[in-house]
Write an enzyme that holds these catalytic residues in place. Structure first.
Site, PDB file in Angstrom:
ATOM      1  N   GLY A   1      -9.962  -6.972  -1.009  1.00 44.44           N
ATOM      2  CA  GLY A   1      -9.609  -8.353  -0.751  1.00 44.44           C
ATOM      3  C   GLY A   1      -9.997  -9.229  -1.927  1.00 44.44           C
TER       4      GLY A   1
ATOM      5  N   ARG B   1      11.232   4.408 -16.668  1.00 42.90           N
ATOM      6  CA  ARG B   1      12.294   5.137 -15.979  1.00 42.90           C
ATOM      7  C   ARG B   1      12.241   4.990 -14.461  1.00 42.90           C
ATOM      8  NH1 ARG B   1      10.730   8.547 -20.212  1.00 42.90           N
ATOM      9  NH2 ARG B   1      12.394   8.895 -21.748  1.00 42.90           N
TER      10      ARG B   1
ATOM     11  N   HIS C   1      -6.941  -9.756  -9.869  1.00 39.57           N
ATOM     12  CA  HIS C   1      -5.989  -8.813  -9.282  1.00 39.57           C
ATOM     13  C   HIS C   1      -4.740  -8.625 -10.142  1.00 39.57           C
ATOM     14  CE1 HIS C   1      -8.449  -9.322  -5.685  1.00 39.57           C
ATOM     15  NE2 HIS C   1      -7.839  -8.266  -5.169  1.00 39.57           N
TER      16      HIS C   1
ATOM     17  N   HIS D   1       0.855  -1.196   0.000  1.00 35.72           N
ATOM     18  CA  HIS D   1       0.000   0.000   0.000  1.00 35.72           C
ATOM     19  C   HIS D   1       0.889   1.244   0.000  1.00 35.72           C
ATOM     20  CE1 HIS D   1      -3.988  -1.840   0.346  1.00 35.72           C
ATOM     21  NE2 HIS D   1      -3.350  -2.803   1.014  1.00 35.72           N
TER      22      HIS D   1
ATOM     23  N   ASP E   1      -5.584 -13.323   0.304  1.00 34.75           N
ATOM     24  CA  ASP E   1      -6.205 -12.053   0.696  1.00 34.75           C
ATOM     25  C   ASP E   1      -7.700 -12.261   0.898  1.00 34.75           C
ATOM     26  OD1 ASP E   1      -6.058  -9.400   1.435  1.00 34.75           O
ATOM     27  OD2 ASP E   1      -6.202  -8.612  -0.595  1.00 34.75           O
TER      28      ASP E   1
ATOM     29  N   ASN F   1      -0.590  -4.945  -6.689  1.00 30.90           N
ATOM     30  CA  ASN F   1      -1.805  -4.301  -6.208  1.00 30.90           C
ATOM     31  C   ASN F   1      -1.479  -3.294  -5.116  1.00 30.90           C
ATOM     32  OD1 ASN F   1      -3.049  -7.309  -7.022  1.00 30.90           O
ATOM     33  ND2 ASN F   1      -4.288  -5.545  -7.580  1.00 30.90           N
ATOM     34  N   ALA F   2      -2.091  -2.110  -5.216  1.00 31.82           N
ATOM     35  CA  ALA F   2      -1.917  -1.035  -4.234  1.00 31.82           C
ATOM     36  C   ALA F   2      -0.453  -0.661  -4.069  1.00 31.82           C
ATOM     37  CB  ALA F   2      -2.531  -1.427  -2.892  1.00 31.82           C
TER      38      ALA F   2
ATOM     39  N   LEU G   1     -11.440  -2.877  -5.626  1.00 33.97           N
ATOM     40  CA  LEU G   1     -11.268  -4.225  -5.124  1.00 33.97           C
ATOM     41  C   LEU G   1     -11.013  -4.189  -3.621  1.00 33.97           C
ATOM     42  CD1 LEU G   1      -9.024  -5.796  -7.920  1.00 33.97           C
ATOM     43  CD2 LEU G   1     -11.320  -6.552  -7.281  1.00 33.97           C
TER      44      LEU G   1
ATOM     45  N   GLY H   1      -6.733 -14.176 -11.274  1.00 32.69           N
ATOM     46  CA  GLY H   1      -6.984 -13.695 -12.623  1.00 32.69           C
ATOM     47  C   GLY H   1      -7.688 -12.357 -12.664  1.00 32.69           C
TER      48      GLY H   1
END
Length: 397
Positions: free
Chosen positions: A312, A229, A253, A197, A277, A221-222, A310, A251
């Site tokens: 979890g 670069r 996430h 995160h 998750d 994710n997050a 999303l 499939g």
């Protein structure tokens, strides 16, 4: 504690190699040996599994809920027991119940519940994963921004104190909210520090790896993405050898092609490992639930807030194994290691989990040739058997 018995009739995967015409001997709550069928001692009861595969139990280091329960909503021992029990039929024999960003009071209650669960030896309970509250607002995902905050001296002290009473403690933090010196102190206290995160850059993520962070939470994710670069946190996770990285293989996430690229590029010894998750929906037919007072909707294989974010995953571990094997194209033994050995390594538990050897935990999953879960043992005790498991013996372990 169960008696001494030998599981026969299935191919056995010990975490590295396959064994045919062999028996897995269990003594109490640990594995004793893998022996040729003809070498099983006469005094050991034989349990015919009816074919298929015997593999090390799955280890999930990110489990928010299951069985209709979220740890955030009910941070108590009963919820931990429900969550562990809900995931066992899907092959998960050891897991970290995960608390998503919440108030200090809820966090303290979850820690107290984890300590009590460890004292009671709740089957499947491995420790806790505290995902937040020390994250980045820019990559908050479904975490409540009102509860995200920097880590203080008191927070650091509370984590160190919690680790003294928990068998495993993993915490997800973002460099935006935590100084690298705190990461070093947490790691020295035996806490597994994961980056997630976060919108941090490659150089900062690499510096945090030097400071003691060893895991990256739900890769891609997050987090800041790989650019031409600036490789971001995602690039650092793949390119930094001592990072392990969890990945949600549903499939939704992460695209299978992106998974393939990451798996091919990952520097070791750290590995990419499977996490679910998972949320409260696992093992239920519920269509919605709440998190921090917000409704999360279950539809088309995903879990989302009303705005489409999303929240979890609606995923169990055997489904993740099947996905990386059948869709991503990994060899079955590598798919199994991603669900067992690699997560055990990531949290320092590979001496007893994720493989079969003398003295390792008798956490065992029996699979059909089609990779359906037939039966599950935790610590040598049978906790699940499907109606078609074919397991036979005069006195079932």
């Amino acid at each position: 504690m169960s008696d001494r018995f030998a599981l026969t009739g299935a191919r056995i995967f010990d975490g590295a190699d396959w064994h045919d015409d062999a028996a897995l001997v269990v003594n109490g709550d640990v594995v004793e040996a893998i022996l040729p069928n003809g070498a099983v001692p006469s005094g050991v009861s034989k349990v015919e599994t009816g074919g298929g595969l015997l593999v090390p139990g799955f280890v999930d280091i990110q489990v928010n809920g299951g069985g209709g329960v979220m740890l955030n909503d009910h941070p108590d021992v009963a919820s931990i027991e429900t969550i562990c029990r809900a995931h066992a039929p899907f092959g998960t024999t050891a897991l970290l119940p995960t608390l998503i960003t919440d108030t200090p009071a809820i966090t303290a209650a979850a820690v107290a519940a984890g300590v009590e669960a460890a004292r009671k030896n709740v089957p499947g309970f491995l420790g806790l994963h505290l995902e937040g509250p020390h994250l980045s607002f820019a990559r908050k995902g479904a975490h409540d921004p009102a509860l995200i905050r920097p880590m203080t001296d008191a927070d650091q002290a509370a984590l160190v104190a919690a680790r003294r009473d928990l068998p495993v403690l993993l915490t997800t933090i973002a460099p935006e909210s935590v100084d690298p010196g705190r990461v070093t102190a947490l790691a020295k206290a035996g806490i597994v520090v994961s980056l997630g995160h976060s919108d941090t850059d490659y150089a900062t993520a690499s510096a945090f790896a030097e400071a003691g962070a060893t895991v990256v939470t739900h890769l891609f994710n997050a987090m800041s993405q790989i650019g031409n670069r600036e490789p971001g946190l995602a690039g650092a996770a793949v390119d930094t050898g001592n990072f392990y990285a969890g990945i949600i293989a549903d499939g939704i996430h992460v695209h299978p092609g992106t998974m393939t690229l990451a798996l091919r590029a990952k520097k070791g010894p750290g590995k990419i490992l499977l996490v679910t998750d998972a949320m409260a929906t696992i093992g239920t037919d519920m269509t919605s639930f709440t998190l921090n007072g917000r409704t999360i909707y279950r539809k088309d294989g995903s879990l989302r807030l009303a705005d489409g974010t999303l929240a979890g995953a609606d995923l169990d571990m055997i489904s993740a194994v099947r996905f990386v094997h059948r869709v991503v194209g990994l060899d079955l033994d590598e798919a199994l290691r991603m669900a067992s050995l690699y997560p055990a390594e990531a949290i320092g538990q590979a001496h007893r989990l994720g493989r079969f050897a003398n003295g390792t935990a008798a956490d065992i999953v029996g699979l059909s040739e089609d990779l359906d879960v037939k039966h599950v043992w935790i610590g040598g005790e049978k906790v699940f058997a499907s109606s078609s498991s074919g397991l036979t013996r005069g006195s079932m372990p």
